[in-house]
Scaffold this active site. Structure first.
Site, PDB file in Angstrom:
ATOM      1  N   GLU A  43       0.805  -1.224   0.000  1.00  0.00           N
ATOM      2  CA  GLU A  43       0.000   0.000   0.000  1.00  0.00           C
ATOM      3  C   GLU A  43       0.829   1.261   0.000  1.00  0.00           C
ATOM      4  O   GLU A  43       0.272   2.352  -0.064  1.00  0.00           O
ATOM      5  CB  GLU A  43      -0.864   0.029   1.264  1.00  0.00           C
TER       6      GLU A  43
ATOM      7  N   LYS B  48       5.858  -1.898   1.392  1.00  0.00           N
ATOM      8  CA  LYS B  48       5.388  -2.155   2.758  1.00  0.00           C
ATOM      9  C   LYS B  48       5.385  -3.659   3.042  1.00  0.00           C
ATOM     10  O   LYS B  48       5.730  -4.118   4.111  1.00  0.00           O
ATOM     11  CB  LYS B  48       3.964  -1.616   2.887  1.00  0.00           C
ATOM     12  N   GLN B  49       4.923  -4.422   2.057  1.00  0.00           N
ATOM     13  CA  GLN B  49       4.741  -5.856   2.275  1.00  0.00           C
ATOM     14  C   GLN B  49       4.833  -6.576   0.938  1.00  0.00           C
ATOM     15  O   GLN B  49       4.931  -5.936  -0.107  1.00  0.00           O
ATOM     16  CB  GLN B  49       3.379  -6.112   2.909  1.00  0.00           C
TER      17      GLN B  49
END
Ligand code: BGC
Length: 833
Positions: free
Chosen positions: A510, A630-631
Site C-alpha cells: 500500500e 510495505k509488504q
C-alpha cells in the site's frame, strides 16, 4: 526471537501466562487475553478498571456496526465502526475491616506498591482467563483474589466471571460493585480520537422483578438501530448465609449495578459469581433481545456447570483443529489458533459476518473486512468448511452492492470494496492521519481492486477442499464470474504493446498509491493484480465450461451473459501485461525507475522503519518516489500459487518465469521491503520456505512475534492481526507440507525447515475429520481414524519442485492409508536421521 515482553510459561503448552502488573503493557495483554466465541468477544481487561490510558475494556459482537459522521480536516466524513458494546465485566471491591478504616475501591494501578502477587493466564485448552492477586493495603491487611472468566463456547450468548476473596489476617466485610456499564464509547484507538465515537443511545437499565439478583441494560445503536441487551446475575455462592449479605440496586445513569456487602472472616474464602447474557436484535429465534437476555441468564447454571459445558465445547473444537509443534513456536501457534477460533468459530456459520482483520479484539480498522480472508479461509477449509462457506456467503450477499460499485465507475461485473462492513459498500476512509506528522492525508487504498481476486481465489479453494459443488456451481460461480467480468472490463488494450493493461490501481504494497508527482492516484500494470486477474479469468472460463448445462443456463440468465464474453476472457487471460525490469518481475510499470532508498541510513536514523510511509511523509518526502514496499506484493504470487502453477500461469500469458527469474525476484523484493504489515513476514516466510531460502526461518519468527511481541509498535493493543495468526497455522499446514487437496487426493510436496522439522496437525478433508499428519525429519506420517469410510489417498512429490516441472504434481509416489491405519513414508530427496 526479539520479544520485548515476557511470553507465556513454557512449562505447560496450554497456558499463556503473565507475571506481575505493568500498566504500560496492559492494553497489549488485554488484546491477547481476549475471550470470545465467534458471536462476541470481550477484551481481557481487569474487571475493576474503566477505559483510560492503561486500560480498554471492550466487548464486540460480530457484525454489529454503526455509522457516524465526524468533522475532520475541514470536511464531514462518515465512518462505520464495529460498536463497543456495554461492558459486562465491572466487578469492583473495597474492604471494610471491623477494626480500622475502610479501604479504597481496589485498582491494580492504585495498589501497585502493595501488590505482592499479580498473575494472569489464559488456559487455552479450557478457554478461560484467570487471575490471581494478593495485596497488602496501607494498613497492612492482606487480601487474596482469584478470578476466572469465560465467554461460553457452547452457548454463544453467555459469559461468566467467578471471583474468590480471601481475607488473610482481618475480618469485616467486603463491598462488591457488580455492573453493566453503558457509558462506553469507541475510544480504543488514539489515532481516531478526533472522530465521533458515541454509537449507543436510549440506554435503559432495570432490575428483573422476579430475580432480584439480576440487573439488565438495554440500548440501541444510533444509525443501524441494532438493539442490544445484557442481563447480569450476581450471586455470592460460598461463604456466609444469604441473610448476612446485603444487596442494594444502583441504577444510575447508564450503569446498572448491584452492591453486595459480604462478611469476611480470616482464611475463609467467599466466592461471587457473575453470569451474563448478551443478545442483539440481529439474533434469530428470539422474541426480543431484552427478554432473551433475561431468560438466558435465568436458565443458566452456576459457574461450575457453565465451565463444564464450555470446556466440552472447546474440547470439540480442539479435536477438529489442533496443531502441535515444539518449543516457543508451538506455544505461539496454539495461541494463534485459540484466537482464530474465538473470532471465527462454528457459531460464525450462523451469522452474516466477514473476516474482521483485527479479530473481535479491538477497534483498529473499525472491525472492517479487507482481503485478509485470503490468509484465513484456506486454513479453515480443512477444519471448519461450514465456517468458510458462511464467510463466503457474507460476500455473496453483498454481490449486488459490488455490482453496483462497478457500475458506478462505468464497469461491468463486481467491484468488491477494499474495506467492507455491514452492507458491503466501500468503507475505506478518504483521509487518514499520519500520527508522526499530525497531518490528515488522502487515502487511495480503495484502489486495491485485487481484493476481488482474493474472494475468487477463496471461492475456488473452498470448492477444491470441501467438494461442495452445490455452492461452487451456484453462488460461488456467480461471484467468480462477476469478478472475472470486472477484470475483463477493467483491461484496456494497448495496441503498441499488443497487450491488455489494467491502469490506475494499488497493489498489496500500500505504500505506492501513485507515481511520484502524478496528478492522478493509482499505478499501472501491478503484476500481482494482473496475474491474479488472468488467473480469475481462466478459472471463470474453466468453471463455466464444467458447469452442468442447466446450471450454466441459470447462471447466464441471472447475470445476463453476452455473446462473446468467454472468448474475450480467454483472450485477456492470455495477454495481460506483466512488466519486468533487470531480469525480475516489476511490481508495477515503472517500479524499476524509482529511486533506491538508503535503507542503512534510514535505519540508523530511525531504528524501526517498518512504517516508512509515515517516516518519509513526516520528513516532507514521499514513499512513492522509492523502490520500497510495505509488504509482499509480487511475492504474494508465490504465496498463492505453487511454482508449477505460477510457471504455467506466466506461460499462459506468454512469459517465461523460470526458477532463476523467480529466485532473483524473491531476493530483489526481500531487499526492498520494510514489512510494515504483519502479513509481510508471513508471506515471506512461506515464499522463502518454498524456495528453500535460508532466511525462511527468520521471517517465520517475525510472523510468530507479530502479535505476542507487538512488533508493529503498539498496534496489537488495538486488535490482533487475524490474517497473520491464521496464516502462520496455514504455513505449517499447507506451506511447509505443500499440501493440496484436489480430485480426492492429498497432494504433499514438503519443504521442511531445518529449525522446525517435527510437527503435527489434524485435518478434515471431505470427511468427518481427524486425519493426522506429522512431519518428521526426512519422513512423513499420516494416520487415518477408524471412523473414516474410505482410505485416504496421498500423493507425495518426488524431490524438490521446479517451476517448469509443475512441482511434484506430475511425478510422485502415491499411497493409501486405510481407516484405522497409519503410514510412515520417507520423504524423497531428504534423509531421515
Ligand atoms: C495491510 C493490508 C491488510 C490490512 C488489514 C494493512 O496494514 O497492508 O494488507 O489488509 O492491514 O489487516
Amino acid at each position: 526471537m526479539a520479544t520485548t515482553i515476557e511470553l507465556g510459561r513454557l512449562t505447560d503448552e496450554w497456558i499463556w501466562a503473565y507475571e506481575g502488573y505493568d500498566p504500560r503493557a496492559e492494553r497489549l495483554r488485554e488484546a491477547l487475553c481476549t475471550l470470545g466465541n465467534g458471536y462476541f468477544a470481550t477484551r481481557g481487561a481487569a474487571p475493576e478498571v474503566t477505559a483510560g490510558a492503561a486500560h480498554y475494556p471492550g466487548t464486540y459482537a460480530a457484525g454489529c456496526y454503526n455509522r457516524l459522521t465526524s468533522h475532520v480536516a475541514g470536511r464531514d466524513i462518515e465512518n462505520e465502526d464495529i460498536v463497543n458494546l456495554p461492558n459486562w465485566l465491572p466487578l469492583r471491591f473495597r474492604v471494610h475491616p471491623d477494626d480500622g478504616p475502610a479501604g479504597r475501591w481496589f485498582s491494580p494501578d492504585r495498589e501497585r506498591g502493595g501488590l505482592l502477587l499479580y498473575r494472569q493466564w489464559l488456559d487455552l485448552r479450557q478457554g478461560t482467563l484467570n487471575r490471581a492477586l494478593r495485596f497488602r493495603d496501607a494498613h497492612g491487611r492482606h487480601l487474596g483474589v482469584e478470578q476466572s472468566r469465560l465467554v461460553h463456547m457452547g452457548d454463544p450468548h453467555l459469559a461468566a466471571l467467578r471471583t474468590t476473596f480471601t481475607a488473610e489476617d482481618w475480618s469485616g466485610t467486603i463491598e462488591i460493585d457488580s455492573a453493566i456499564d453503558g457509558t462506553v464509547a469507541n475510544t480504543g484507538v488514539r489515532r481516531y480520537r478526533d472522530l465521533a465515537s458515541a454509537h449507543l443511545t436510549q440506554v435503559r437499565t432495570g432490575v428483573v422483578e422476579e430475580e432480584p439478583d439480576t440487573v439488565w441494560l438495554h440500548c440501541r445503536t444510533t444509525r443501524s438501530a441494532i438493539h442490544v441487551a445484557l442481563a447480569a446475575r450476581t450471586r455470592c455462592v460460598s461463604g456466609p448465609p444469604p441473610e448476612r449479605i446485603a444487596v442494594t440496586d444502583k441504577l444510575v445513569g447508564r450503569r446498572a449495578a448491584q452492591r453486595l456487602t459480604v462478611p469476611l472472616a480470616p482464611g475463609e474464602p467467599v466466592t461471587v459469581e457473575k453470569t451474563v447474557a448478551l443478545h442483539t436484535s440481529r439474533d434469530r429465534a428470539i422474541s426480543g433481545p431484552l427478554e432473551a437476555a433475561v431468560e438466558r441468564v435465568r436458565r443458566a447454571g452456576d459457574f461450575a456447570e457453565l465451565l463444564g459445558s464450555h470446556v466440552a465445547a472447546w474440547g470439540r473444537l480442539w479435536r477438529r483443529a489442533d496443531i502441535e509443534a515444539p518449543g516457543e513456536a508451538g506455544h505461539i501457534l496454539r495461541l494463534h489458533l485459540f484466537h482464530v477460533l474465538q473470532t471465527l468459530s462454528p457459531h460464525t456459520a450462523d451469522l452474516d459476518v466477514g473476516v474482521p482483520a483485527r479479530g473481535l479484539h479491538g477497534e483498529a480498522y473499525r472491525g472492517h473486512v479487507f482481503w485478509d480472508e485470503l490468509f484465513v479461509l484456506p486454513y479453515l477449509n480443512l477444519h471448519f468448511p461450514e465456517v468458510s462457506r458462511a464467510l463466503l456467503m457474507y460476500r455473496y450477499r453483498r454481490l449486488p452492492q459490488a455490482v453496483h460499485a462497478a457500475r458506478a465507475i462505468g464497469r461491468d461485473g463486481a467491484r468488491y470494496p477494499w474495506q467492507s462492513g455491514s452492507d458491503g459498500r466501500e468503507e475505506t476512509p478518504e483521509v487518514h492521519l499520519n500520527p508522526r506528522s499530525g497531518r490528515w492525508l488522502p487515502d487511495h487504498s480503495r484502489l486495491q481492486h485485487h481484493v476481488g481476486s482474493a474472494i475468487a481465489y477463496n471461492v475456488w479453494r473452498y470448492g477444491q477442499a470441501s467438494g461442495d459443488t452445490e455452492f461452487l456451481h451456484t453462488k460461488g460461480a456467480e461471484m467468480l464470474v462477476q469478478i472475472a467480468r470486472f477484470w475483463a472490463d477493467s483491461a484496456v488494450f494497448d495496441a503498441s504493446m499488443g497487450r491488455y493493461r489494467i491502469l490506475g490501481v494499488v497493489g498489496p504494497d500500500e505504500y505506492h498509491e501513485g507515481y511520484p508527482d502524478a496528478d492522478r492516484p493509482g499505478l499501472d500494470d501491478n503484476a500481482y493484480t494482473n496475474v491474479t486477474a488472468a488467473w480469475v479469468l481462466a478459472r471463470a472460463l474453466e468453471l463455466t465450461r464444467e458447469l452442468p448445462a442447466s446450471r450454466r443456463e441459470d447462471l447466464y440468465d441471472r447475470i445476463d451473459m453476452r455473446p462473446g464474453e468467454p472468448e474475450m476472457w480467454d483472450d485477456i487471460s492470455r495477454r495481460l501485461h506483466v512488466p519486468f525490469h533487470r531480469g525480475v518481475v516489476s511490481q508495477f510499470e515503472g517500479y524499476g525507475e524509482l529511486a533506491e532508498l538508503d535503507w542503512v541510513a534510514l535505519r540508523e536514523r530511525h531504528g524501526d522503519i517498518r512504517r516508512l510511509d509515515r517516516i518519509l511523509e513526516a520528513d516532507g518526502d514521499s514513499v512513492n518516489r522509492y523502490q520500497a514496499s510495505k509488504q509482499a506484493d509480487v511475492l504474494m504470487l508465490g504465496y498463492l500459487f505453487t511454482p508449477g502453477d505460477l510457471g504455467r500461469l506466466f506461460g499462459r500469458l506468454g512469459y517465461d518465469l523460470d526458477e532463476a527469474t523467480w529466485r532473483r525476484t524473491v531476493d530483489y523484493y526481500l531487499a526492498r521491503t520494510s514489512h510494515g504489515s504483519t502479513l509481510s513476514g508471513l508471506v515471506h516466510a512461506w515464499v522463502l520456505a518454498r524456495a528453500r531460502h535460508r532466511d525462511a526461518w527468520g521471517q517465520l519468527q517475525e510472523a510468530l512475534a507479530s502479535d505476542v511481541a507487538d512488533i508493529q509498535g503498539g498496534t496489537t493493543a488495538e486488535g490482533i492481526h487475524l490474517g497473520a495468526m491464521a496464516g502462520t497455522l496455514d504455513l505449517l499446514q499447507r506451506g511447509l507440507t505443500g499440501l493440496e487437496t484436489r480430485d480426492g487426493v492429498l497432494w504433499m510436496d514438503p519443504a521442511p525447515l531445518p529449525e522446525l522439522s517435527e510437527y503435527g496437525f489434524s485435518l478434515r478433508y471431505q470427511s468427518d475429520g481427524g486425519i493426522q499428519v506429522r512431519m518428521k525429519p526426512g519422513q512423513l506420517w499420516v494416520g487415518v481414524p477408524p471412523w473414516e469410510e474410505e482410505p485416504v489417498r496421498v500423493q507425495l512429490a518426488r524431490g524438490s519442485p521446479r517451476p517448469e516441472a509443475g512441482g511434484g504434481q506430475l511425478d510422485g509416489i502415491g499411497f493409501e492409508v486405510a481407516p484405522g491405519e497409519d503410514r510412515l513414508m520417507p520423504l524423497p530427496g531428504h534423509t531421515a536421521p
